[in-house]
Design an enzyme around this catalytic site. Structure first.
Site, short mmCIF file in Angstrom:
data_model
loop_
_atom_site.label_atom_id
_atom_site.label_comp_id
_atom_site.label_asym_id
_atom_site.label_seq_id
_atom_site.Cartn_x
_atom_site.Cartn_y
_atom_site.Cartn_z
CB CYS A 1 -2.82 -4.46 -2.40
SG CYS A 1 -2.49 -4.10 -4.15
CB CYS B 1 -5.31 -18.55 -4.39
SG CYS B 1 -5.41 -16.77 -4.60
CD GLU C 1 -7.51 -13.27 2.93
OE1 GLU C 1 -8.11 -12.43 3.59
OE2 GLU C 1 -7.90 -13.68 1.83
CB CYS D 1 -9.89 -5.41 -4.05
SG CYS D 1 -8.61 -6.47 -3.37
CB CYS E 1 -9.01 -2.53 -6.94
SG CYS E 1 -7.54 -2.62 -8.00
CB CYS F 1 -8.63 -10.94 -3.19
SG CYS F 1 -7.21 -9.92 -3.06
N1 SAH Z 1 -3.33 -7.72 -7.64
C1 SAH Z 1 -3.57 -8.67 -8.64
C2 SAH Z 1 -3.80 -10.07 -8.11
C3 SAH Z 1 -4.66 -10.22 -6.89
S1 SAH Z 1 -6.38 -9.93 -7.09
C4 SAH Z 1 -4.73 -8.23 -9.54
O1 SAH Z 1 -5.43 -7.30 -9.18
O2 SAH Z 1 -4.88 -8.81 -10.61
C5 SAH Z 1 -6.91 -11.27 -8.16
C6 SAH Z 1 -8.21 -11.00 -8.89
O3 SAH Z 1 -9.32 -10.97 -7.98
C7 SAH Z 1 -8.20 -9.65 -9.62
O4 SAH Z 1 -8.72 -9.79 -10.91
C8 SAH Z 1 -9.13 -8.84 -8.74
O5 SAH Z 1 -9.68 -7.77 -9.45
C9 SAH Z 1 -10.14 -9.86 -8.29
N2 SAH Z 1 -10.88 -9.46 -7.09
C10 SAH Z 1 -10.43 -8.82 -6.01
N3 SAH Z 1 -11.44 -8.61 -5.11
C11 SAH Z 1 -12.55 -9.14 -5.66
C12 SAH Z 1 -13.90 -9.23 -5.24
N4 SAH Z 1 -14.29 -8.74 -4.08
N5 SAH Z 1 -14.78 -9.85 -6.07
C13 SAH Z 1 -14.39 -10.35 -7.26
N6 SAH Z 1 -13.13 -10.28 -7.72
C14 SAH Z 1 -12.21 -9.67 -6.94
FE1 SF4 Z 2 -4.41 -4.92 -5.16
FE2 SF4 Z 2 -6.83 -5.99 -4.85
FE3 SF4 Z 2 -6.38 -4.27 -6.84
FE4 SF4 Z 2 -5.31 -6.72 -6.95
S1 SF4 Z 2 -7.52 -6.22 -6.96
S2 SF4 Z 2 -4.29 -4.76 -7.37
S3 SF4 Z 2 -4.91 -7.07 -4.77
S4 SF4 Z 2 -6.26 -3.79 -4.66
#
Ligand code: SAH
Ligand code: SF4
Length: 362
Positions: free
Chosen positions: A120, A113, A100, A127, A124, A344
């Site tokens: 990944c 972005c 993406e 995510c 998390c 994301c």
């Molecule tokens: N892996 C890195 C960068 C990609 S995610 C990281 O985790 O920082 C970028 C940001 O988007 C991160 O702060 C992540 O926690 C947030 N994010 C991911 N999925 C999300 C969601 N469904 N709603 C809100 N924030 C989200």
């Molecule tokens: Fe990976 Fe999503 Fe966690 Fe960022 S927020 S580290 S992209 S799993």
């Protein structure tokens, strides 16, 4: 002749200018020719090696055609938000993987972005990318090609790109070398010349990567995703919190701050009833008090694989008020384009999951 996507061919977008110079020097061409090629790739932004005819010496074009390729990314799917500001792209890599890239245009300050991995490994829970698992790292050229794709889109309307955020799919510090080589290419003064202050790298908190970043003085702004201010609460959302506990993470952040004298951004995805209470805001305030920190609070963008909901606007405001009482500035980052799965990894999940609900279309 090999097809343009043959893995045996060297993708020119993978090479920072010094490496390109070494390649050309091996063929007997000077730095003058290297820079002419570099400008064709990143200033004129030619889209094929054929377009180099007439720009470079014929012998050099012949060698480039034989041994290299320009791997651009194909559009697999795209969607535009109803407000017209967000353009979300699912781009296809040469091996069929999709990633993406999101272009956001507000007030003439276009921001892209970009992704650093397909999937990944960090898992998390909220995510969509984490829910997929890791497929593979992206090469520097695959990271750069996302930027070239959007600069091509922006050129059609006479706009230019200002900000790059490494906040798409993947964990940039897990793909440290690939990401940093891409950054070298993006900031190169003879090419895209993105200002170092305008590149933000967001990490889930990979401690060795933060320390290396501090030692190497890379031209990026650092953002660290926290989401929890005690180890137990953080690890429930961010499993790698167990591997790099908060005391180690904060020590690495302080090391970075002291060495680089740069503000750190902290990200906090606000999830109703999970991490949005005033008590939790106080714990965060205690953790960051005295640091040169700015907190970006992001109301959760709901995903198929996670049952949580975003915090109500009053809870968001109350959370920010508590942070302010510790002298900590914060900004609410609305994830733009919720109507097109712009969180994301969400467009990929929507396009590729079995069709329970139709994916967004343009
Ligand atoms: N892996 C890195 C960068 C990609 S995610 C990281 O985790 O920082 C970028 C940001 O988007 C991160 O702060 C992540 O926690 C947030 N994010 C991911 N999925 C999300 C969601 N469904 N709603 C809100 N924030 C989200
Ligand atoms: Fe990976 Fe999503 Fe966690 Fe960022 S927020 S580290 S992209 S799993």
């Amino acid at each position: 002749m090999q097809p343009a996507s043959s893995p045996a061919l060297l993708n020119l977008y993978d090479l920072p200018r010094t490496a390109l110079g070494e390649l050309l020097a091996g063929w007997g061409f000077s730095a003058f020719h290297r820079d002419a090629l570099w400008e064709a790739l990143y200033r004129q932004q030619v889209e094929s090696l054929d377009a180099l005819e007439g720009l470079l010496r014929p012998e050099l074009v012949r060698l480039l055609r034989e041994r290299t390729c320009l791997r651009r990314l194909a559009v697999h799917h795209e969607a535009f938000s109803s407000d017209g500001y967000t353009h979300k792209l699912l781009l296809r890599l040469h091996d069929g993987q999709t990633i993406e890239t999101v272009l956001m245009r507000f007030k003439g300050r276009a921001t892209v972005c970009i992704s650093t991995q397909a999937g990944c490994a960090m898992g998390c829970v909220f995510c969509a990318t984490g829910q997929m698992g890791l497929v593979r790292h992206l090469s520097p050229g695959e990271i750069v090609a996302q930027v070239l794709h959007v600069t091509g889109v922006l050129r059609q309307s006479g706009e230019s790109l200002r900000n790059i955020v490494l906040m798409g799919m993947g964990e940039p510090l897990h793909n440290y070398d690939g990401t940093m080589e891409a950054v070298d290419i993006l900031v190169d003064q003879l090419g895209l010349a993105i200002g170092p202050r305008f590149i933000t790298l967001s990490t889930v908190g990979v401690v060795p990567g933060i320390r290396r970043l501090a030692d190497e003085d890379r031209p990026v702004q650092l953002a660290v995703s926290l989401h929890g201010a005690t180890d137990a609460e953080r690890a429930a959302l961010v499993p790698v919190g167990k591997r790099w506990p908060l005391d180690e993470l904060m020590e690495a952040c302080r090391y970075y701050s002291e060495k680089r004298k740069r503000r750190i951004f902290f990200e906090w995805t606000l999830i109703a009833g999970k991490n949005d209470t005033p008590e939790q805001a106080h714990t965060l305030g205690q953790l960051l008090k005295g640091m040169d920190a700015h907190i970006n609070v992001i109301p959760l963008n709901p995903t198929v694989g996670y049952g949580g909901t975003p915090s109500a606007p009053e809870a968001v405001r109350a959370f920010q008020d508590v942070l302010a009482s510790y002298g900590l500035p914060s900004t609410v980052r609305q994830r733009r384009g919720i109507d097109i799965d712009a969180g994301c990894g969400q467009l990929k999940a929507a396009v590729e999951r079995p069709r329970r609900s139709p994916p967004a279309t343009s």
